[in-house]
Design a protein around this motif. Structure first.
Motif, short mmCIF file in Angstrom:
data_model
loop_
_atom_site.label_atom_id
_atom_site.label_comp_id
_atom_site.label_asym_id
_atom_site.label_seq_id
_atom_site.Cartn_x
_atom_site.Cartn_y
_atom_site.Cartn_z
N ALA A 39 6.95 -119.24 -139.95
CA ALA A 39 7.61 -120.16 -141.63
C ALA A 39 9.16 -120.02 -141.71
N PHE A 40 10.03 -121.04 -141.97
CA PHE A 40 11.19 -121.28 -142.57
C PHE A 40 11.49 -120.68 -143.68
N GLY A 46 15.95 -117.56 -143.27
CA GLY A 46 16.37 -117.29 -141.47
C GLY A 46 14.37 -117.77 -140.86
N THR A 47 14.21 -117.38 -140.10
CA THR A 47 12.75 -117.93 -139.42
C THR A 47 11.53 -116.99 -139.52
N LEU A 48 10.80 -117.09 -139.76
CA LEU A 48 10.20 -115.52 -139.71
C LEU A 48 9.44 -115.78 -138.64
N ILE A 49 8.99 -114.69 -137.75
CA ILE A 49 8.41 -114.60 -136.78
C ILE A 49 7.64 -113.79 -136.43
N ILE A 76 11.95 -111.72 -138.62
CA ILE A 76 13.28 -112.93 -138.85
C ILE A 76 14.01 -113.13 -138.05
N THR A 77 14.80 -114.42 -137.69
CA THR A 77 16.47 -114.48 -137.18
C THR A 77 16.62 -115.19 -137.32
N MET A 80 10.69 -126.45 -132.77
CA MET A 80 11.25 -125.18 -134.01
C MET A 80 10.27 -125.86 -134.85
N TYR A 81 8.63 -124.92 -134.57
CA TYR A 81 7.75 -125.62 -135.45
C TYR A 81 7.03 -124.29 -135.22
N PRO A 82 6.39 -123.31 -136.43
CA PRO A 82 4.62 -123.09 -136.41
C PRO A 82 4.19 -122.87 -135.14
#
Length: 170
Positions: free
Chosen positions: A105-106, A110-113, A123-124, A138-140
């Motif tokens: 998710a975004f 940041g972006t959740l990994i 998170i990044t 840039m998608y799940p």
């Protein structure tokens, strides 16, 4: 930051938000009438990562402003429930380790990994990730490699640096 709560319609529970001056939610807690709770820092089986997607207007009559202390108390109580999982995650992902996962998710932070272990969320920095990744990746579910740089104790997330989307979906 501002802290608000919203008592929804019957059977919808009580919703708590931490928002910035533009109404963007950074943390969210939902206490359902049956006693269950969902927090924005953890993936829920049904609701995924639950966080308000649009800015909230704290001036709306259905929101009630609360103190930061009230919000933090509720948040801390929920963190304590996951403390064993959080300590396990820290042992599995020491600082400096190279890790693999996929975009979940975004969030504003940041972006959740998804780190491919139960309850392990990384998170990044989204802007850094976007700067070196084709837009169509840039998608799940797109796979990511990264390096552990530390820990976000407030959200119980693993901080990731040197993240790269590798172009295939999980």
């Amino acid at each position: 930051m501002k802290y608000i709560k919203d008592i929804q319609e019957p059977e919808m529970g009580t919703w708590y938000f931490e928002i910035d001056n533009d109404g963007v939610a950074y943390r969210q807690i939902v206490f359902h009438d049956d006693g269950t709770c969902i927090t924005s820092n953890r993936k829920h089986d049904f609701y995924h990562f639950m966080l308000a997607e649009h800015p909230l207007d704290a001036q709306e009559s259905y929101y009630k402003e609360i103190s930061q202390a009230e919000f933090e108390k509720l948040w801390h109580e929920q963190l304590q429930l996951g403390l064993e999982d959080w300590h396990r995650t820290q042992r599995l992902f020491p600082v400096g380790a190279r890790v693999e996962g996929y975009i979940e998710a975004f969030f504003p932070q940041g972006t959740l990994i998804n780190l491919l272990e139960p309850y392990a969320v990384g998170i990044t920095d989204t802007s850094v990730l976007k700067s070196k990744t084709p837009a169509e990746w840039m998608y799940p579910r797109y796979q990511v490699t990264a390096e552990v740089s530390g820990y976000d104790e407030v959200n119980q997330w693993v901080l990731l640096t040197r993240a790269e989307v590798i172009g295939s979906q999980k």
